[in-house]
Design an enzyme around this catalytic site. Structure first.
Site, mmCIF file in Angstrom:
data_model
loop_
_atom_site.group_PDB
_atom_site.id
_atom_site.type_symbol
_atom_site.label_atom_id
_atom_site.label_comp_id
_atom_site.label_asym_id
_atom_site.label_seq_id
_atom_site.Cartn_x
_atom_site.Cartn_y
_atom_site.Cartn_z
ATOM 1 N N ASP A 107 0.829 -1.208 0.000
ATOM 2 C CA ASP A 107 0.000 0.000 0.000
ATOM 3 C C ASP A 107 0.865 1.261 0.000
ATOM 4 O O ASP A 107 2.073 1.222 0.261
ATOM 5 C CB ASP A 107 -0.924 -0.009 1.224
ATOM 6 C CG ASP A 107 -2.291 0.584 0.938
ATOM 7 O OD1 ASP A 107 -2.416 1.365 -0.023
ATOM 8 O OD2 ASP A 107 -3.240 0.261 1.681
ATOM 9 N N ASP B 91 -10.725 1.734 -3.061
ATOM 10 C CA ASP B 91 -11.177 1.409 -1.702
ATOM 11 C C ASP B 91 -12.692 1.399 -1.610
ATOM 12 O O ASP B 91 -13.244 0.983 -0.586
ATOM 13 C CB ASP B 91 -10.616 2.435 -0.710
ATOM 14 C CG ASP B 91 -9.171 2.170 -0.337
ATOM 15 O OD1 ASP B 91 -8.664 1.074 -0.636
ATOM 16 O OD2 ASP B 91 -8.538 3.059 0.262
#
Length: 677
Positions: free
Chosen positions: A442, A504
């Site tokens: 990430d 997301d």
């Protein structure tokens, strides 16, 4: 008779490019577009057919492979550089051309400015994608400051009409924007330090009868522009956006641009198919080839930071029973990590949550027949961490300026070898100790001040170096690229990774448009697409399980919710979705993709080939017409018949009239298999 030796000609499967070689200057762009016959060349040099207009310089400067600055070309230059305010003009005085089949290298030297630029063009006959890159070398005796070097300069025809680019933000990626091409310059520039959510480094240009696409293989700051030319054409430049002072070349040093992938096809679907083929050819899969994409469970929206080892074991049991094949433990597993304010950089298990480390949980997961994966964010550090307290100088910063946090974190300076060595050692310890087959990598913030001298490009190159070292040391491990969802999706990082976290936002309605934008540039097997909870965590909207399955189906299918909380009906529906994905993933992930807008608000996409297709039809809004028109399927062979379920249809009927569909309610979908007879 035209002398072929004065032309650079590359032919692809369905496209061609032609450059006119002129002694002592950069080759001139004559053509890039649909495939020409091998013998089709201009009848005469370009300047012979262009009379000198009034009020203009007496040496004609058409669009070239490397348009210069200050020597009669008044459009956007390919290079902006200087030596303490001098040597700021660029005009090639010598040209060397080396061509070998589908590849040409053009080296241009300016003896006055003491600069050399080598441009490589390679047209792949399989994908029909042109790969272009540039290398600038300082051949002078003094430093050269570089402000801009285009990786590629591409010609667009006078009949180009519109450019389709993609913007957005966190949770709303790949928002299509369509702008008409005019005599005003079109420009998109990103300065966020990574690929970004709001400025994808590529676009599609729609022209009469064809479409052009280009994307920059780079994970940092970037710029693309389309500039009108005096002959009615446009030039399209793409390259890395450099900050002031970022690149100063010492004598003999070079600057290598990122690659540009560019293609011409009949339409936007053809552009996407060519890009998919090119990206697939660039992938570095463990073992040398992609295996079927395993059904994937991620713990984030099911648990967030609230890790409980017993509960996670129960979740793993439920996942294995549901047919899930990979279990990924997301954020919250490492030292003192109970929220997003602390511990990034301290990459060892939290002993309060995992007294015996991660080994027992990993062994439980793999004992159930699933792969074990782990979330990491190596490029970041929290001010509240052991790492930052030991090495505050490792964070990117500018003396006298405040440290600007985002998600309570700072960015580690990956341009430093000692930082990369620390991260490599920490990650290697985890990968060597645990049966980790997958890393979710990430990157949860934009870059602000990137060092005393800006080092945005150094940050990207450092990340690439770290990824390459880990891939070499642990070649069986797959890596997912995530940056707050879709903030780092590009062909550059695809060289080192195997999956993109598309957004997301797992709301199925939102995901339809996001995933359609993704598929314009990247193939479906790289598209992380999950079944999320209801209500969706990003939007609060509720969709039924069958629709969530439907939207997740065409990508790399995953699940991101707490399976233990599903009622029996939803658990059964999820199981059906998993089984359908397993049955279809071979066809969804290995063929071509077509997308379109159907009648009365339908959206559709098809995966496979004209002989065997998986067709997905999606309705977001309620049907407005009493009776929906047929769904036309232009990719089919009109000379063949197709079996759909128990019925046989003529291909010409499906192409021209369309497939009659049953009524679909809002937020529902239909999956059909078509087989040519």
């Amino acid at each position: 008779m035209t002398d072929r030796s004065q032309w650079i000609v590359l032919h692809g499967r369905a496209s061609s490019l032609v450059l006119e070689a002129c002694p002592g200057e950069a080759p001139l762009w004559r053509y890039w577009g649909p495939r020409l016959p091998d013998a089709a060349l201009p009848a005469a040099p370009l300047r012979d057919s262009r009379p000198t207009p009034t009020f203009t310089v007496q040496f004609d400067q058409p669009l070239s492979l490397l348009p210069g600055l200050g020597q009669g070309w008044f459009g956007e230059p390919v290079l902006k550089a200087h030596r303490a305010g001098r040597d700021w003009t660029f005009q090639a005085t010598d040209c060397l051309i080396e061509q070998d089949g589908q590849r040409a290298v053009v080296t241009l030297t300016d003896a006055i400015a003491r600069i050399a630029v080598a441009v490589t063009l390679a047209l792949d006959p399989h994908s029909d994608v042109l790969t272009v890159s540039s290398v600038l070398t300082n051949v002078g005796d003094d430093p050269l400051d570089v402000q801009w070097l285009a990786a590629a300069v591409l010609p667009l025809p006078a009949h180009a009409r519109q450019v389709r680019s993609f913007t957005g933000r966190h949770n709303i990626e790949f928002v299509a924007v369509e702008d008409d091409l005019t005599r005003s310059q079109w420009r998109r520039e990103n300065r966020r330090g990574l690929t970004s959510h709001d400025c994808f480094p590529g676009a599609v240009v729609l022209a009469d009868g064809c479409a052009y696409g280009a994307q920059l293989a780079w994970s940092g700051n970037h710029c693309q522009l389309i500039d009108w030319c005096d002959d009615g054409r446009w030039q399209w430049q793409l390259g890395e956006a450099l900050m002031p002072g970022e690149v100063r070349l010492a004598p003999g040093e070079s600057l290598q641009s990122p690659e540009v992938l560019a293609t011409c096809a009949a339409d936007a679907n053809g552009v996407a198919q060519n890009f998919h083929a090119a990206i697939r050819a660039r992938m570095d899969w463990p073992g040398g080839a992609m295996r079927p994409r395993p059904v994937h469970l991620n713990t984030w929206e099911g648990f967030y930071f609230d890790h409980d080892e017993a509960a996670l074991r129960d979740l793993a049991d439920a996942a294995a029973k549901a047919g899930i094949e990979r279990f990924v433990l997301d954020d919250g597993w490492f030292h003192r990590r109970n929220d997003d304010t602390t511990s990034l950089g301290d990459w060892w298990p939290d002993h309060a949550k995992y007294p015996d480390g991660l080994g027992p949980l990993a062994a439980h997961v793999t004992g159930l027949g699933m792969e074990f994966g782990l979330w990491v964010e190596p490029e970041m550090v929290n001010p509240d961490s052991e790492l930052y307290r030991a090495h505050p100088d490792w964070a990117l910063q500018v003396a006298g300026r405040p440290l600007i946090t985002a998600r309570n974190q700072l960015v580690l300076d990956l341009g430093r070898s000692d930082v990369r060595d620390y991260l490599f050692e920490r990650l290697s310890d985890l990968l060597a100790e645990l049966p980790i087959g997958y890393l979710k990598w990430d990157h949860n913030r934009d870059l602000t001040a990137a060092g005393e001298r800006p080092s945005y490009r150094g940050q990207v190159l450092g990340a690439y170096d770290l990824l390459a070292r880990l891939r070499a040391a642990f070649p069986a491990v797959e890596i997912e690229a995530c940056a707050g969802g879709g903030g780092r999706i590009d062909a550059g990082i695809a060289r080192f990774t195997h999956r993109f976290w598309t957004s997301d936002n797992i709301d199925a309605v939102s995901r339809v448009a996001i995933q359609r934008g993704f598929l314009q540039f990247m193939p479906p097997e790289l598209m992380g697409s999950h079944v999320g909870a209801a209500p969706a965590h990003a939007t609060g909207r509720i969709q039924k399980m069958s629709f969530r399955n439907h939207v997740a189906l065409p990508g790399h299918f995953g699940v991101e919710l707490d399976l233990r909380k599903l009622n029996e009906r939803d658990l059964a529906r999820l199981g059906e979705g998993i089984e359908r994905y397993k049955a279809l993933r071979g066809r969804l992930h290995n063929g071509q993709v077509w997308q379109g807008d159907g009648p009365d608000g339908l959206w559709w996409q098809a995966h496979g080939s004209a002989a065997e297709l998986v067709l997905l039809v999606t309705r977001i809004e309620p049907q407005q017409q009493r009776h929906a028109p047929g769904l036309r399927l232009p990719m089919l062979d009109p000379a063949r018949h197709y079996r759909i379920g128990d019925a046989v249809h003529h291909g010409a009927w499906l192409v021209q009239h369309g497939l009659d569909l049953p009524p679909l309610r809002a937020e529902s979908g239909l999956v059909l298999e078509l087989t040519a007879l």
